[in-house]
Scaffold this active site. Sequence first.
Site, PDB file in Angstrom:
ATOM      1  N   CYS A 162       2.313   5.621  -2.806  1.00  0.00           N
ATOM      2  CA  CYS A 162       1.048   5.472  -2.415  1.00  0.00           C
ATOM      3  C   CYS A 162       1.897   5.434  -0.268  1.00  0.00           C
ATOM      4  O   CYS A 162       2.439   4.664  -0.387  1.00  0.00           O
ATOM      5  CB  CYS A 162       0.453   4.099  -2.259  1.00  0.00           C
ATOM      6  SG  CYS A 162      -0.689   3.495  -0.942  1.00  0.00           S
ATOM      7  N   GLU A 163       1.882   6.631   0.731  1.00  0.00           N
ATOM      8  CA  GLU A 163       1.325   6.580   1.459  1.00  0.00           C
ATOM      9  C   GLU A 163       1.972   5.578   2.632  1.00  0.00           C
ATOM     10  O   GLU A 163       2.042   5.561   3.223  1.00  0.00           O
ATOM     11  CB  GLU A 163       1.559   8.211   2.710  1.00  0.00           C
ATOM     12  CG  GLU A 163       0.076   7.824   2.719  1.00  0.00           C
ATOM     13  CD  GLU A 163      -0.048   9.205   3.017  1.00  0.00           C
ATOM     14  OE1 GLU A 163      -1.197   9.558   4.303  1.00  0.00           O
ATOM     15  OE2 GLU A 163       0.136  10.190   2.770  1.00  0.00           O
ATOM     16  N   HIS A 164       0.658   4.396   2.383  1.00  0.00           N
ATOM     17  CA  HIS A 164      -0.161   3.490   3.386  1.00  0.00           C
ATOM     18  C   HIS A 164       0.720   2.625   3.149  1.00  0.00           C
ATOM     19  O   HIS A 164       1.547   1.870   3.895  1.00  0.00           O
ATOM     20  CB  HIS A 164      -0.937   2.836   2.813  1.00  0.00           C
ATOM     21  CG  HIS A 164      -2.138   4.234   3.543  1.00  0.00           C
ATOM     22  ND1 HIS A 164      -3.831   4.491   2.269  1.00  0.00           N
ATOM     23  CD2 HIS A 164      -2.061   4.960   4.039  1.00  0.00           C
ATOM     24  CE1 HIS A 164      -4.512   5.707   2.762  1.00  0.00           C
ATOM     25  NE2 HIS A 164      -3.647   5.631   4.148  1.00  0.00           N
ATOM     26  N   HIS A 165       1.267   1.789   1.648  1.00  0.00           N
ATOM     27  CA  HIS A 165       2.117   0.352   1.670  1.00  0.00           C
ATOM     28  C   HIS A 165       3.293   1.011   0.674  1.00  0.00           C
ATOM     29  O   HIS A 165       4.094  -0.013   0.398  1.00  0.00           O
ATOM     30  CB  HIS A 165       1.657  -0.144   0.898  1.00  0.00           C
ATOM     31  CG  HIS A 165       0.436  -0.699   1.278  1.00  0.00           C
ATOM     32  ND1 HIS A 165      -0.532   0.214   0.970  1.00  0.00           N
ATOM     33  CD2 HIS A 165      -0.479  -1.559   2.209  1.00  0.00           C
ATOM     34  CE1 HIS A 165      -1.938  -0.421   1.393  1.00  0.00           C
ATOM     35  NE2 HIS A 165      -1.705  -1.217   2.517  1.00  0.00           N
ATOM     36  N   GLN A 203      -4.794   9.345  -3.058  1.00  0.00           N
ATOM     37  CA  GLN A 203      -4.759  10.137  -4.464  1.00  0.00           C
ATOM     38  C   GLN A 203      -5.662  11.089  -4.532  1.00  0.00           C
ATOM     39  O   GLN A 203      -6.009  12.370  -4.796  1.00  0.00           O
ATOM     40  CB  GLN A 203      -5.559   8.771  -5.507  1.00  0.00           C
ATOM     41  CG  GLN A 203      -6.804   9.830  -6.489  1.00  0.00           C
ATOM     42  CD  GLN A 203      -7.136   8.786  -7.368  1.00  0.00           C
ATOM     43  OE1 GLN A 203      -6.675   7.810  -7.281  1.00  0.00           O
ATOM     44  NE2 GLN A 203      -7.148   8.936  -8.794  1.00  0.00           N
ATOM     45  N   HIS A 231      -3.945   1.971  -8.897  1.00  0.00           N
ATOM     46  CA  HIS A 231      -3.088   1.419  -7.589  1.00  0.00           C
ATOM     47  C   HIS A 231      -2.814   0.088  -7.414  1.00  0.00           C
ATOM     48  O   HIS A 231      -3.019  -0.801  -6.861  1.00  0.00           O
ATOM     49  CB  HIS A 231      -3.871   1.677  -6.168  1.00  0.00           C
ATOM     50  CG  HIS A 231      -4.363   3.181  -6.113  1.00  0.00           C
ATOM     51  ND1 HIS A 231      -4.134   4.784  -5.040  1.00  0.00           N
ATOM     52  CD2 HIS A 231      -5.597   4.358  -7.079  1.00  0.00           C
ATOM     53  CE1 HIS A 231      -4.742   5.255  -4.956  1.00  0.00           C
ATOM     54  NE2 HIS A 231      -5.302   5.213  -5.456  1.00  0.00           N
ATOM     55  N   CYS A 233      -0.785  -0.457  -4.947  1.00  0.00           N
ATOM     56  CA  CYS A 233      -1.629  -1.343  -3.525  1.00  0.00           C
ATOM     57  C   CYS A 233      -3.098  -2.706  -3.729  1.00  0.00           C
ATOM     58  O   CYS A 233      -3.273  -3.358  -2.230  1.00  0.00           O
ATOM     59  CB  CYS A 233      -1.760  -0.934  -2.790  1.00  0.00           C
ATOM     60  SG  CYS A 233      -3.096   0.295  -2.879  1.00  0.00           S
TER      61      CYS A 233
END
Length: 277
Positions: A162-165, A203, A231, A233
């Site tokens: 995941c590019e956010h976390h 995703q 996920h 996250c």
Amino acid sequence: LHVDRGWPRRRTRISSYARVGAREHASPMPPTQQEAEAAIRTLIEYMGDDPNREGLKSSPRRSAKALRFLTAGYEVDVEALASQALFSVGESSDEELEEDHAANGAAASGAAANGTSSDGVAANGTSAENGTPGVSSVVPVPRPMQGSGLVEVSGIEIYSLCEHHLLPFFGTCRIAYLPSRKVVGLSKLARVANAFARRLQIQERLTQQIAESLWKVLQPRGIRVVLECTHMCMSMRGVQQPRAVTATRTELGWLPPEPGAYNRGWEQVGCPCGARH
């Protein structure tokens, strides 16, 4: 299909949403292996541990190596990868289909003039040819293309970050397409999915990239890509919902509807009328 994976690694500037994850423009001063390991040592200290203790001495090197593996998809030319195993399944299929559609159209017009349906059944439910119930007269039927049936591969396992976390998400991918003139080796479908998954992703975009890439290479009559992922996250932090599964879908062109897809959709979200469909 892979470029040199030795350090220093090339960084890029992203030029558009459609090209997220593709390395286009190299920056002048990429980080070295040693700088990456130093950054990981700093993170270990930030988390409150000692990077010099026995269990963590080699962790920066291992972690940097693992991150390179988990993001190896940046260095894959996906279009070239899929193009390696393309096979023709028909030559003049478009012309044949046009002839068949024209013949069916003429038959339908003639049937309408005679008071029968396009399959030769009269308004009273009998055959226009012999008067027997439910028996169709001879009507031209579209000739199926060689190898034109639906191709579907399910259960493709994918692992991404995941590019956010920068936490993992993983699950299964299902790819279905209706060929026009070419089919691709089945293993290439899984390789294309994994090439896009081995990047910093969300995703929704991952699903779209897989579908658009195969659409460009195969030029099929239709393609469907469905991802169902868990996920980390959401599972191990934040709302902490380990049983939550996210489903995303991208469809391009035309495909026959999935059997029971309508019912499954209402079963998942609940029909407003409260009835079972």
